[in-house]
Design a protein around this motif. Structure first.
Motif, PDB file in Angstrom:
ATOM      1  N   THR A  74       6.585  -5.138   2.151  1.00 41.28           N
ATOM      2  CA  THR A  74       7.333  -3.966   2.584  1.00 41.28           C
ATOM      3  C   THR A  74       8.347  -3.606   1.511  1.00 41.28           C
ATOM      4  O   THR A  74       8.580  -4.361   0.579  1.00 41.28           O
ATOM      5  N   GLY A  75       8.943  -2.459   1.686  1.00 45.52           N
ATOM      6  CA  GLY A  75      10.048  -2.050   0.829  1.00 45.52           C
ATOM      7  C   GLY A  75       9.708  -1.990  -0.637  1.00 45.52           C
ATOM      8  O   GLY A  75       8.670  -1.493  -1.045  1.00 45.52           O
ATOM      9  N   PHE A  76      10.613  -2.535  -1.460  1.00 43.19           N
ATOM     10  CA  PHE A  76      10.505  -2.430  -2.908  1.00 43.19           C
ATOM     11  C   PHE A  76       9.249  -3.117  -3.450  1.00 43.19           C
ATOM     12  O   PHE A  76       8.594  -2.604  -4.347  1.00 43.19           O
ATOM     13  N   ALA A  77       8.889  -4.280  -2.881  1.00 44.95           N
ATOM     14  CA  ALA A  77       7.700  -5.002  -3.355  1.00 44.95           C
ATOM     15  C   ALA A  77       6.457  -4.150  -3.154  1.00 44.95           C
ATOM     16  O   ALA A  77       5.604  -4.068  -4.035  1.00 44.95           O
ATOM     17  N   LYS A  78       6.370  -3.480  -2.017  1.00 43.98           N
ATOM     18  CA  LYS A  78       5.209  -2.625  -1.758  1.00 43.98           C
ATOM     19  C   LYS A  78       5.217  -1.430  -2.705  1.00 43.98           C
ATOM     20  O   LYS A  78       4.190  -1.035  -3.235  1.00 43.98           O
ATOM     21  N   PHE A  79       6.401  -0.876  -2.938  1.00 48.82           N
ATOM     22  CA  PHE A  79       6.518   0.266  -3.837  1.00 48.82           C
ATOM     23  C   PHE A  79       6.093  -0.105  -5.254  1.00 48.82           C
ATOM     24  O   PHE A  79       5.355   0.613  -5.907  1.00 48.82           O
ATOM     25  N   MET A  80       6.529  -1.271  -5.721  1.00 44.37           N
ATOM     26  CA  MET A  80       6.233  -1.692  -7.087  1.00 44.37           C
ATOM     27  C   MET A  80       4.798  -2.191  -7.244  1.00 44.37           C
ATOM     28  O   MET A  80       4.127  -1.869  -8.208  1.00 44.37           O
ATOM     29  N   MET A  81       4.340  -2.988  -6.308  1.00 46.33           N
ATOM     30  CA  MET A  81       3.032  -3.628  -6.422  1.00 46.33           C
ATOM     31  C   MET A  81       1.903  -2.770  -5.861  1.00 46.33           C
ATOM     32  O   MET A  81       0.765  -2.937  -6.234  1.00 46.33           O
ATOM     33  N   GLY A  82       2.247  -1.882  -4.941  1.00 45.51           N
ATOM     34  CA  GLY A  82       1.193  -1.154  -4.252  1.00 45.51           C
ATOM     35  C   GLY A  82       0.498  -2.114  -3.309  1.00 45.51           C
ATOM     36  O   GLY A  82       0.866  -3.272  -3.187  1.00 45.51           O
ATOM     37  N   SER A  83      -0.482  -1.638  -2.640  1.00 50.44           N
ATOM     38  CA  SER A  83      -1.197  -2.477  -1.703  1.00 50.44           C
ATOM     39  C   SER A  83      -2.690  -2.272  -1.918  1.00 50.44           C
ATOM     40  O   SER A  83      -3.178  -1.147  -1.855  1.00 50.44           O
ATOM     41  N   VAL A  84      -3.400  -3.352  -2.165  1.00 55.66           N
ATOM     42  CA  VAL A  84      -4.850  -3.258  -2.318  1.00 55.66           C
ATOM     43  C   VAL A  84      -5.442  -2.664  -1.049  1.00 55.66           C
ATOM     44  O   VAL A  84      -6.251  -1.739  -1.098  1.00 55.66           O
ATOM     45  N   ALA A  85      -5.004  -3.175   0.110  1.00 59.36           N
ATOM     46  CA  ALA A  85      -5.539  -2.670   1.380  1.00 59.36           C
ATOM     47  C   ALA A  85      -5.277  -1.174   1.537  1.00 59.36           C
ATOM     48  O   ALA A  85      -6.164  -0.418   1.942  1.00 59.36           O
ATOM     49  N   GLU A  86      -4.076  -0.740   1.202  1.00 55.85           N
ATOM     50  CA  GLU A  86      -3.725   0.673   1.332  1.00 55.85           C
ATOM     51  C   GLU A  86      -4.617   1.550   0.438  1.00 55.85           C
ATOM     52  O   GLU A  86      -5.111   2.600   0.853  1.00 55.85           O
ATOM     53  N   LYS A  87      -4.851   1.104  -0.783  1.00 58.09           N
ATOM     54  CA  LYS A  87      -5.696   1.871  -1.704  1.00 58.09           C
ATOM     55  C   LYS A  87      -7.160   1.856  -1.248  1.00 58.09           C
ATOM     56  O   LYS A  87      -7.859   2.858  -1.379  1.00 58.09           O
ATOM     57  N   VAL A  88      -7.619   0.734  -0.727  1.00 53.66           N
ATOM     58  CA  VAL A  88      -8.987   0.657  -0.222  1.00 53.66           C
ATOM     59  C   VAL A  88      -9.155   1.607   0.964  1.00 53.66           C
ATOM     60  O   VAL A  88     -10.148   2.338   1.048  1.00 53.66           O
ATOM     61  N   VAL A  89      -8.176   1.631   1.870  1.00 54.01           N
ATOM     62  CA  VAL A  89      -8.229   2.558   3.010  1.00 54.01           C
ATOM     63  C   VAL A  89      -8.343   3.996   2.509  1.00 54.01           C
ATOM     64  O   VAL A  89      -9.141   4.790   3.004  1.00 54.01           O
ATOM     65  N   ARG A  90      -7.582   4.328   1.493  1.00 56.65           N
ATOM     66  CA  ARG A  90      -7.554   5.692   0.972  1.00 56.65           C
ATOM     67  C   ARG A  90      -8.870   6.105   0.323  1.00 56.65           C
ATOM     68  O   ARG A  90      -9.315   7.230   0.471  1.00 56.65           O
ATOM     69  N   PHE A  91      -9.520   5.210  -0.404  1.00 56.20           N
ATOM     70  CA  PHE A  91     -10.672   5.598  -1.218  1.00 56.20           C
ATOM     71  C   PHE A  91     -12.032   5.065  -0.748  1.00 56.20           C
ATOM     72  O   PHE A  91     -13.062   5.437  -1.312  1.00 56.20           O
ATOM     73  N   SER A  92     -12.047   4.231   0.263  1.00 54.80           N
ATOM     74  CA  SER A  92     -13.297   3.636   0.734  1.00 54.80           C
ATOM     75  C   SER A  92     -14.283   4.685   1.240  1.00 54.80           C
ATOM     76  O   SER A  92     -13.901   5.716   1.774  1.00 54.80           O
ATOM     77  N   LYS A  93     -15.561   4.370   1.078  1.00 52.71           N
ATOM     78  CA  LYS A  93     -16.639   5.250   1.561  1.00 52.71           C
ATOM     79  C   LYS A  93     -17.022   4.913   2.998  1.00 52.71           C
ATOM     80  O   LYS A  93     -17.886   5.556   3.572  1.00 52.71           O
ATOM     81  N   CYS A  94     -16.408   3.880   3.580  1.00 59.59           N
ATOM     82  CA  CYS A  94     -16.689   3.500   4.961  1.00 59.59           C
ATOM     83  C   CYS A  94     -15.364   3.173   5.663  1.00 59.59           C
ATOM     84  O   CYS A  94     -14.338   3.035   5.002  1.00 59.59           O
ATOM     85  N   PRO A  95     -15.391   3.040   6.990  1.00 60.87           N
ATOM     86  CA  PRO A  95     -14.158   2.674   7.699  1.00 60.87           C
ATOM     87  C   PRO A  95     -13.623   1.316   7.231  1.00 60.87           C
ATOM     88  O   PRO A  95     -14.391   0.452   6.799  1.00 60.87           O
ATOM     89  N   VAL A  96     -12.301   1.165   7.324  1.00 58.32           N
ATOM     90  CA  VAL A  96     -11.643  -0.074   6.914  1.00 58.32           C
ATOM     91  C   VAL A  96     -10.768  -0.572   8.058  1.00 58.32           C
ATOM     92  O   VAL A  96      -9.947   0.183   8.594  1.00 58.32           O
ATOM     93  N   MET A  97     -10.945  -1.834   8.420  1.00 60.34           N
ATOM     94  CA  MET A  97     -10.097  -2.474   9.417  1.00 60.34           C
ATOM     95  C   MET A  97      -9.172  -3.427   8.663  1.00 60.34           C
ATOM     96  O   MET A  97      -9.649  -4.342   7.997  1.00 60.34           O
ATOM     97  N   VAL A  98      -7.872  -3.182   8.749  1.00 55.49           N
ATOM     98  CA  VAL A  98      -6.902  -4.033   8.075  1.00 55.49           C
ATOM     99  C   VAL A  98      -6.258  -4.928   9.124  1.00 55.49           C
ATOM    100  O   VAL A  98      -5.709  -4.440  10.108  1.00 55.49           O
ATOM    101  N   VAL A  99      -6.356  -6.229   8.895  1.00 53.73           N
ATOM    102  CA  VAL A  99      -5.857  -7.210   9.852  1.00 53.73           C
ATOM    103  C   VAL A  99      -4.657  -7.917   9.248  1.00 53.73           C
ATOM    104  O   VAL A  99      -4.772  -8.564   8.201  1.00 53.73           O
ATOM    105  N   LYS A 100      -3.518  -7.760   9.892  1.00 55.71           N
ATOM    106  CA  LYS A 100      -2.295  -8.416   9.416  1.00 55.71           C
ATOM    107  C   LYS A 100      -2.251  -9.827   9.968  1.00 55.71           C
ATOM    108  O   LYS A 100      -2.406 -10.052  11.164  1.00 55.71           O
ATOM    109  N   SER A 101      -2.070 -10.797   9.093  1.00 56.84           N
ATOM    110  CA  SER A 101      -2.085 -12.192   9.509  1.00 56.84           C
ATOM    111  C   SER A 101      -0.739 -12.599  10.112  1.00 56.84           C
ATOM    112  O   SER A 101       0.291 -11.980   9.821  1.00 56.84           O
ATOM    113  N   PRO A 102      -0.741 -13.652  10.947  1.00 61.01           N
ATOM    114  CA  PRO A 102       0.538 -14.161  11.470  1.00 61.01           C
ATOM    115  C   PRO A 102       1.491 -14.560  10.338  1.00 61.01           C
ATOM    116  O   PRO A 102       2.689 -14.396  10.457  1.00 61.01           O
TER     117      PRO A 102
END
Length: 147
Positions: free
Chosen positions: A114-142
């Motif tokens: 979250t926050g600055f780390a997400k801003f600086m690093m980006g998120s692989v999951a977020e980018k995959v959701v944006r550009f994937s050719k199929c639906p994406v289910m993102v599961v947040k771990s405990p």
């Protein structure tokens, strides 16, 4: 839409285990199959000249990749699910998005940055959701919840 061809990107971390379990349950319910994908992130090598130490690091990362995908295969096998294993080199986002055209759904974990780390690093999951050719289910771990 039936989710019978399921892609599960994994990095072998605890953060992906909840997604793997979810993918196995989905495959069991849908009568599907899973492909476990590990991407050796070549950006870690940067502009380092290729020498024996780089080769050793690459070999170690490749072994880590096969260990990560075999975890998915073993969990799937325990539930009667067929799991194929793939280890490739490249950019994780590009490799996952490229593979997405051949699957019905991607089930993947997230680090929960979250926050600055997400801003600086980006998120692989977020980018995959944006550009994937199929639906994406993102599961947040405990584990990500506590970060």
């Amino acid at each position: 839409m039936a989710f019978t061809k399921i892609l599960v990107p994994t990095d072998g971390s605890e953060f992906t285990k909840a997604a793997i379990k979810c993918a196995v349950e989905l495959a069991k319910t849908a009568g599907g199959e899973i492909t476990a994908l590990y991407v050796i992130d070549q950006s870690v090598f940067g502009n380092v000249p290729v020498d024996t130490s780089v080769n050793a690091i690459y070999d170690m990362m490749e072994k880590e990749g096969w260990n990560a995908t075999s975890f998915v295969k073993e969990l799937g096998a325990s539930e009667g699910i067929k799991v194929d294993e793939i280890v490739v080199s490249g950019s994780p986002v590009k490799a996952i998005v490229e593979a997405s055209k051949d699957y019905d759904v991607i089930v993947m974990g997230t680090l929960g940055r979250t926050g600055f780390a997400k801003f600086m690093m980006g998120s692989v999951a977020e980018k995959v959701v944006r550009f994937s050719k199929c639906p994406v289910m993102v599961v947040k771990s405990p584990e990500a919840e506590s970060k």
